[in-house]
Design an enzyme around this catalytic site. Sequence first.
Site, PDB file in Angstrom:
ATOM      1  N   ASP A 158       6.687  -4.252   1.145  1.00 22.23           N
ATOM      2  CA  ASP A 158       6.104  -2.951   1.196  1.00 22.23           C
ATOM      3  C   ASP A 158       6.875  -1.828   1.706  1.00 22.23           C
ATOM      4  OD1 ASP A 158       4.753  -0.736   0.705  1.00 22.23           O
ATOM      5  OD2 ASP A 158       2.833  -1.158   1.599  1.00 22.23           O
TER       6      ASP A 158
ATOM      7  N   LYS B 182      -3.358  -9.033  -1.242  1.00 24.07           N
ATOM      8  CA  LYS B 182      -2.490  -8.635  -0.258  1.00 24.07           C
ATOM      9  C   LYS B 182      -3.466  -8.509   0.948  1.00 24.07           C
ATOM     10  CE  LYS B 182      -0.344  -4.615   0.672  1.00 24.07           C
ATOM     11  NZ  LYS B 182       0.698  -3.547   1.149  1.00 24.07           N
TER      12      LYS B 182
ATOM     13  N   ASP C 288       1.642   1.977  -4.921  1.00 25.30           N
ATOM     14  CA  ASP C 288       0.405   2.007  -4.169  1.00 25.30           C
ATOM     15  C   ASP C 288       0.103   3.527  -3.891  1.00 25.30           C
ATOM     16  OD1 ASP C 288      -1.436   1.972  -1.829  1.00 25.30           O
ATOM     17  OD2 ASP C 288       0.114   1.286  -0.475  1.00 25.30           O
TER      18      ASP C 288
ATOM     19  N   LYS D 235      -6.821  -0.501  -4.065  1.00 21.55           N
ATOM     20  CA  LYS D 235      -7.396  -0.339  -2.901  1.00 21.55           C
ATOM     21  C   LYS D 235      -8.679   0.588  -3.000  1.00 21.55           C
ATOM     22  CE  LYS D 235      -3.334   0.028   0.306  1.00 21.55           C
ATOM     23  NZ  LYS D 235      -2.411   0.930   0.652  1.00 21.55           N
TER      24      LYS D 235
ATOM     25  N   SER E  57      -0.908   4.236   6.536  1.00 17.36           N
ATOM     26  CA  SER E  57       0.320   4.936   5.765  1.00 17.36           C
ATOM     27  C   SER E  57      -0.543   5.305   4.505  1.00 17.36           C
ATOM     28  CB  SER E  57       1.305   3.896   5.498  1.00 17.36           C
ATOM     29  OG  SER E  57       0.893   2.602   4.715  1.00 17.36           O
TER      30      SER E  57
ATOM     31  N   GLU F  86       7.089  -2.593  -3.203  1.00 20.14           N
ATOM     32  CA  GLU F  86       5.846  -1.505  -3.321  1.00 20.14           C
ATOM     33  C   GLU F  86       6.321  -0.428  -2.731  1.00 20.14           C
ATOM     34  OE1 GLU F  86       2.578  -3.333  -1.576  1.00 20.14           O
ATOM     35  OE2 GLU F  86       1.781  -1.207  -1.017  1.00 20.14           O
TER      36      GLU F  86
ATOM     37  N   HIS G  74      -6.089  -5.152   0.811  1.00 16.72           N
ATOM     38  CA  HIS G  74      -6.778  -4.717   2.325  1.00 16.72           C
ATOM     39  C   HIS G  74      -6.177  -3.567   2.724  1.00 16.72           C
ATOM     40  CE1 HIS G  74      -3.622  -6.501   5.072  1.00 16.72           C
ATOM     41  NE2 HIS G  74      -2.967  -5.596   3.963  1.00 16.72           N
TER      42      HIS G  74
ATOM     43  N   GLU H 123      -1.502  -5.917  10.837  1.00 14.88           N
ATOM     44  CA  GLU H 123      -1.897  -7.044   9.855  1.00 14.88           C
ATOM     45  C   GLU H 123      -1.774  -8.238  10.174  1.00 14.88           C
ATOM     46  OE1 GLU H 123      -0.390  -5.485   6.143  1.00 14.88           O
ATOM     47  OE2 GLU H 123      -1.862  -3.694   6.111  1.00 14.88           O
TER      48      GLU H 123
ATOM     49  N   HIS I 275       2.794   0.118  11.120  1.00 11.93           N
ATOM     50  CA  HIS I 275       2.001  -0.902  11.284  1.00 11.93           C
ATOM     51  C   HIS I 275       2.434  -1.314  12.845  1.00 11.93           C
ATOM     52  CE1 HIS I 275       0.198  -1.368   7.340  1.00 11.93           C
ATOM     53  NE2 HIS I 275      -0.187  -0.318   7.483  1.00 11.93           N
TER      54      HIS I 275
ATOM     55  N   GLU J 109       6.339  -3.790   5.469  1.00 10.75           N
ATOM     56  CA  GLU J 109       5.779  -5.281   5.349  1.00 10.75           C
ATOM     57  C   GLU J 109       6.762  -6.281   4.686  1.00 10.75           C
ATOM     58  OE1 GLU J 109       1.905  -4.891   3.116  1.00 10.75           O
ATOM     59  OE2 GLU J 109       1.410  -2.926   4.158  1.00 10.75           O
TER      60      GLU J 109
HETATM   61  C1  2PG Z   1      -0.275  -0.537   2.442  1.00  8.33           C
HETATM   62  C2  2PG Z   1      -1.593  -0.738   3.224  1.00  8.33           C
HETATM   63  C3  2PG Z   1      -1.954  -2.216   3.475  1.00  8.33           C
HETATM   64  P1  2PG Z   1      -2.201   1.087   5.018  1.00  8.33           P
HETATM   65  O1  2PG Z   1       0.490   0.503   2.500  1.00  8.33           O
HETATM   66  O2  2PG Z   1      -0.218  -1.145   1.606  1.00  8.33           O
HETATM   67  O3  2PG Z   1      -1.176  -2.869   3.640  1.00  8.33           O
HETATM   68  O4  2PG Z   1      -1.391  -0.060   4.633  1.00  8.33           O
HETATM   69  O5  2PG Z   1      -3.716   0.411   5.046  1.00  8.33           O
HETATM   70  O6  2PG Z   1      -1.811   1.545   6.319  1.00  8.33           O
HETATM   71  O7  2PG Z   1      -2.115   2.268   4.316  1.00  8.33           O
HETATM   72 MG    MG Z   2       1.552   0.047   0.286  1.00  9.68          MG
END
Ligand code: 2PG
Ligand code: MG
Length: 417
Positions: free
Chosen positions: A243, A389, A313, A338, A43, A286, A366, A206, A156, A165
């Site tokens: 999330d 996370k 995020d 990230k 995502s 989130e 992550h 995850e 996911h 999440e």
């Molecule tokens: C998120 C992430 C990690 P992705 O959205 O926060 O959990 O997902 O790495 O798929 O963007």
């Molecule tokens: Mg996110």
Amino acid sequence: MDIIITDLKARQVLSSRGEPTVEVELTLNKQYKGRAIVPSGASKGKFEAEELKDQDMSLYKGKSVYKVVKGINDEISPFIVGGKYSSLYKLDNKLISLDGTKNKKKYGGNGILGISIAYLKALSELYHLSCFQYIGGINFNHFPLPMMNVINGGAHSNNSLDIQEFMIVPIGAKSIDDAIRYCVEVYYALKEILNERGLSTGVGDEGGFAPNLKNEEEALDLLSEAINNAGYILGVDFKFSLDIASSEWKTKDGYYLPKKKKVMTSKELMDYYLKIVDKYPILSLEDPFDQEDYSSWNSFLLHTKGSVLLVGDDLYTTNVERLKMGIENKLSDAILIKPNQIGTISETLNCINLAKDANMKIIVSHRSGESEDDFISDLAYGVKADYVKFGAPCRSERTTKYNRLLKIEEIIKEQKQ
Ligand code: 2PG
Ligand code: MG
């Protein structure tokens, strides 16, 4: 002592989803080595650094990264090997200027980040320090609290849940050791409940369970039950974090929840969140709104007034310019960090510092596509992140990060004595 990059090499390896990603090995002064594997998201935010893929449909469905590897081995390596690089900032600035594009399109954020992390690891070796110590020294009496994603939905997994999440946060834990144990015991209890009810115990990307449930509230009810069965008190020992990853839902007409096949407006989403926050102890939400739905973020922040953390995020993509905009417009009070969203560790650290200056909570995260690389655990400790996370306590690409936190806690304890 001069610090010289004496070797740099990249290769293609696999991420936890079996997708090609980049591994980099870098040597300083012929003996200090660092190795990094770059993660990969599902995502992804619109403003992330470019994750370069070959797009050759005859190989790995277009997902191979041979061009990135070639860029490092044939172009970047001859340029920087033999050069003096005394600091991470110096190297990262060089890489940014070599790339020369806004989103690291030339060599890929996935290429440049690998070099940046491998260099930082090698530099820590050179100074005979653990990576976390090199980043931030030893911080006694601080540990990042895990937000463990124990039920997976959204992009996911292929179950019925639109929210991506469902995380448990052991707010009552007094050490990382305790925090991990609390979560793992709840994870066991959750598995038992799912088994008893004939629900799937298969896991998502995850490591969280991915059962088909009636709706998201059922997931939160299951988690409440699991917390209780494991002997903990919801609201005292644990809170929840979600999330929403709602940028995945955004269409030009509003938000389309693909699993429920339902369209919602920002206002309806906000009312829904307020209902959830009222019913369950929620620590954070989130990406409750799309990465460009700024007015909804702002009204929600004014409404919640810190009672629940709003985490950006996709909203920020670990990008200082995006974060500045968010601070000016009062969009959120926490940020997800990230490194591969921005593509170098220097820029990641700049973003963390800016967020701290604005009193925002820091969550080091992550990606859903991960590897055995545990660098983000060192990053989280080094920058004194409030939370981490790293997914569920399941699948080695997730547990390796928790295991590294345990090791770091041990190193810190030894230093204390
Ligand atoms: C998120 C992430 C990690 P992705 O959205 O926060 O959990 O997902 O790495 O798929 O963007
Ligand atoms: Mg996110």
